[in-house]
Design an enzyme around this catalytic site. Structure first.
Site, PDB file in Angstrom:
ATOM      1  N   GLU A   1      -0.342  -8.946  -1.447  1.00  0.00           N
ATOM      2  CA  GLU A   1      -1.024  -8.436  -0.265  1.00  0.00           C
ATOM      3  C   GLU A   1      -2.246  -7.600  -0.672  1.00  0.00           C
ATOM      4  O   GLU A   1      -2.508  -6.518  -0.147  1.00  0.00           O
ATOM      5  CB  GLU A   1      -0.072  -7.607   0.612  1.00  0.00           C
ATOM      6  CG  GLU A   1      -0.542  -7.443   2.047  1.00  0.00           C
ATOM      7  CD  GLU A   1       0.410  -6.576   2.866  1.00  0.00           C
ATOM      8  OE1 GLU A   1       0.973  -7.113   3.840  1.00  0.00           O
ATOM      9  OE2 GLU A   1       0.604  -5.393   2.543  1.00  0.00           O
TER      10      GLU A   1
ATOM     11  N   ARG B   1       1.555   8.448  11.159  1.00  0.00           N
ATOM     12  CA  ARG B   1       1.348   9.898  11.184  1.00  0.00           C
ATOM     13  C   ARG B   1      -0.025  10.291  11.709  1.00  0.00           C
ATOM     14  O   ARG B   1      -0.189  11.383  12.239  1.00  0.00           O
ATOM     15  CB  ARG B   1       1.594  10.495   9.785  1.00  0.00           C
ATOM     16  CG  ARG B   1       0.595  10.107   8.727  1.00  0.00           C
ATOM     17  CD  ARG B   1       1.024  10.647   7.363  1.00  0.00           C
ATOM     18  NE  ARG B   1       2.124   9.860   6.814  1.00  0.00           N
ATOM     19  CZ  ARG B   1       2.841  10.236   5.760  1.00  0.00           C
ATOM     20  NH1 ARG B   1       2.581  11.367   5.156  1.00  0.00           N
ATOM     21  NH2 ARG B   1       3.808   9.474   5.290  1.00  0.00           N
TER      22      ARG B   1
ATOM     23  N   HIS C   1      11.461   5.603  15.834  1.00  0.00           N
ATOM     24  CA  HIS C   1      11.471   6.062  14.447  1.00  0.00           C
ATOM     25  C   HIS C   1      12.242   7.380  14.369  1.00  0.00           C
ATOM     26  O   HIS C   1      12.283   8.152  15.326  1.00  0.00           O
ATOM     27  CB  HIS C   1      10.024   6.255  13.971  1.00  0.00           C
ATOM     28  CG  HIS C   1       9.874   6.345  12.488  1.00  0.00           C
ATOM     29  ND1 HIS C   1      10.074   7.512  11.796  1.00  0.00           N
ATOM     30  CD2 HIS C   1       9.533   5.414  11.562  1.00  0.00           C
ATOM     31  CE1 HIS C   1       9.854   7.301  10.508  1.00  0.00           C
ATOM     32  NE2 HIS C   1       9.537   6.033  10.340  1.00  0.00           N
TER      33      HIS C   1
ATOM     34  N   HIS D   1       4.750   4.719  14.984  1.00  0.00           N
ATOM     35  CA  HIS D   1       5.259   5.750  14.071  1.00  0.00           C
ATOM     36  C   HIS D   1       4.207   6.353  13.147  1.00  0.00           C
ATOM     37  O   HIS D   1       4.510   7.252  12.374  1.00  0.00           O
ATOM     38  CB  HIS D   1       6.361   5.152  13.198  1.00  0.00           C
ATOM     39  CG  HIS D   1       5.859   4.094  12.256  1.00  0.00           C
ATOM     40  ND1 HIS D   1       5.714   2.782  12.644  1.00  0.00           N
ATOM     41  CD2 HIS D   1       5.438   4.153  10.974  1.00  0.00           C
ATOM     42  CE1 HIS D   1       5.244   2.082  11.637  1.00  0.00           C
ATOM     43  NE2 HIS D   1       5.050   2.886  10.611  1.00  0.00           N
TER      44      HIS D   1
ATOM     45  N   GLU E   1      -1.981   5.111   2.942  1.00  0.00           N
ATOM     46  CA  GLU E   1      -1.957   3.691   2.562  1.00  0.00           C
ATOM     47  C   GLU E   1      -3.313   3.152   2.121  1.00  0.00           C
ATOM     48  O   GLU E   1      -3.396   2.393   1.149  1.00  0.00           O
ATOM     49  CB  GLU E   1      -1.410   2.855   3.724  1.00  0.00           C
ATOM     50  CG  GLU E   1       0.081   3.025   3.983  1.00  0.00           C
ATOM     51  CD  GLU E   1       0.421   4.215   4.846  1.00  0.00           C
ATOM     52  OE1 GLU E   1       1.617   4.433   5.112  1.00  0.00           O
ATOM     53  OE2 GLU E   1      -0.508   4.943   5.271  1.00  0.00           O
TER      54      GLU E   1
ATOM     55  N   ASP F   1       0.791  -1.221   0.000  1.00  0.00           N
ATOM     56  CA  ASP F   1       0.000   0.000   0.000  1.00  0.00           C
ATOM     57  C   ASP F   1       0.830   1.282   0.000  1.00  0.00           C
ATOM     58  O   ASP F   1       0.359   2.340   0.392  1.00  0.00           O
ATOM     59  CB  ASP F   1      -0.913   0.007   1.229  1.00  0.00           C
ATOM     60  CG  ASP F   1      -0.147  -0.252   2.527  1.00  0.00           C
ATOM     61  OD1 ASP F   1       1.076  -0.031   2.559  1.00  0.00           O
ATOM     62  OD2 ASP F   1      -0.779  -0.675   3.514  1.00  0.00           O
TER      63      ASP F   1
END
Length: 370
Positions: A117, A212, A243, A210, A131, A95
């Site tokens: 996937e 956003r 991260h 991590h 994604e 993605d």
């Protein structure tokens, strides 16, 4: 048959690696590898570990790059490669923006696109962002869809995608088992020395966070919950590979730095991450791949997200959604630490994401359909 594998981030490289290695073993299949370099250092670590040498490297990563930068540079960079190689098939994974651009480039050139996937959906276009949008777009551009689970197949069906859909499991399990085998063959002394400051006589909680969409108050709440657990349980060590994003590091340091049984460490390369995961008691994460990997090792997963496109793990009992809510995270961590019966019910649940044969299945299906 010539296959062009296009990827650009560490998660893609991990999940593509066992597939590339499987196709390279077959003399009837020609493998061409193109990396965009959407991530740089983390990508290179995976390529080195699995001994994969790209034929093309767009090297497009730049400081403060935006989605616009990655999309435009990758699309323009792929055009001459497609013109030169003329592959019969393009493999894209997951993605990422690289996956979307790879599928779009294949569509523009009318080249077959195979999506690894396929079919994951959170059903919220902005979570995870970008994604969820990327995988929906790839799904409608691809010609062949290798879905990891029955739910993923159903998700595609609900969007009208029913042709050339195959349920094969997830290559991330193949990569995990291959990676642990490589580590075993090379010896574990290097790994033991690297983590010599960690007390493995204590129960280890591995943390990764991590995304956003969690930046700001949600992430602060997550870190405060980690602090609460660390202060309450002296027999537990929380290990947090941070991260590089300053939005993450600043918050983590402000809340968790200086707590004796919290180890804030630098990001781990893939082999060190899976080795540490194998030694952990459970995992607290907002990562997608870890929700699939950890159950193979018998490690319960608490998912710090409001929704997950990997709902199968929740249904199977290998993972539990706790969101970013302080009380939820603390309650579920305590439950795993205090209730052995509950812990074992998660640790022994069957992983719904495959048994390590996905790459072989995909190779066979591609050859049968050629």
């Amino acid at each position: 048959m010539k296959h062009l594998f296009i990827f650009g981030t560490r998660p893609e490289a991990i999940k593509m690696a066992p597939l590339i290695k499987e196709f390279q073993k077959d003399d009837t299949q020609k493998v061409v590898v193109c990396v965009t370099g959407q991530h740089r250092e983390m990508l290179d670590q995976v390529l080195s570990f699995f001994d994969i040498k790209p034929d093309y490297d767009l090297n497009l990563m730049s400081d403060n790059q935006t989605l616009y930068d990655v999309t435009a540079k990758a699309l323009l960079g792929l055009k001459p490669i497609l013109d030169k190689e003329k592959p019969n098939n393009i493999f894209v994974q997951g993605d990422t923006t690289t996956a979307f651009v790879g599928a779009l480039a294949g569509f523009y050139e009318k080249i077959n696109v195979s999506h690894i996937e396929a079919g994951l959906r959170s059903h919220n276009i902005y979570s995870p962002f970008p994604e969820e949008g990327n995988r929906k777009l790839v799904g409608h551009l691809a010609n062949i869809h290798f879905a990891p689970t029955k739910r993923a197949v159903q998700n595609l069906k609900l969007e009208g995608i029913t042709h050339n859909v195959q349920q094969v499991g997830n290559t991330v399990i193949d990569a995990l088992l291959l990676g642990l085998d490589i580590i075993k063959n090379r010896g574990e002394a290097t790994f033991e020395k690297y983590f010599e400051n960690i007390d493995f006589s204590k129960r280890i909680i591995l943390i990764t966070g991590h995304r956003r969409e969690s930046f700001g108050p949600p992430f602060e709440s997550m870190c405060k919950a980690m602090k609460e657990i660390a202060l309450k349980y002296s027999d537990v060590q929380l290990i947090y590979p941070m991260h590089m994003n300053p939005n993450i590091r600043d918050t983590v340091n402000s809340i968790l730095k200086g707590i004796e049984n919290v180890k804030l460490i630098e990001p781990l390369s893939y082999p060190y991450l899976i080795w540490l995961m194998s030694k952990s008691y459970f995992v607290l994460t907002d990562s997608g791949g870890i929700q699939e990997e950890a159950p193979t090792l018998g490690k319960p997963v608490l998912v710090m997200r409001e929704v997950t496109e990997r709902q199968e793990g929740v249904e199977a009992g290998t993972a539990k959604l706790v969101g970013s809510n302080f009380d939820n995270i603390v309650k579920e961590c305590k439950r795993l630490l205090d209730n052995e019966t509950y812990y074992q019910s998660m640790a022994n649940a069957i992983n719904p994401y495959g048994d390590g044969t996905t790459s072989l299945q995909i190779l066979k299906l591609m050859k049968d359909n050629n």
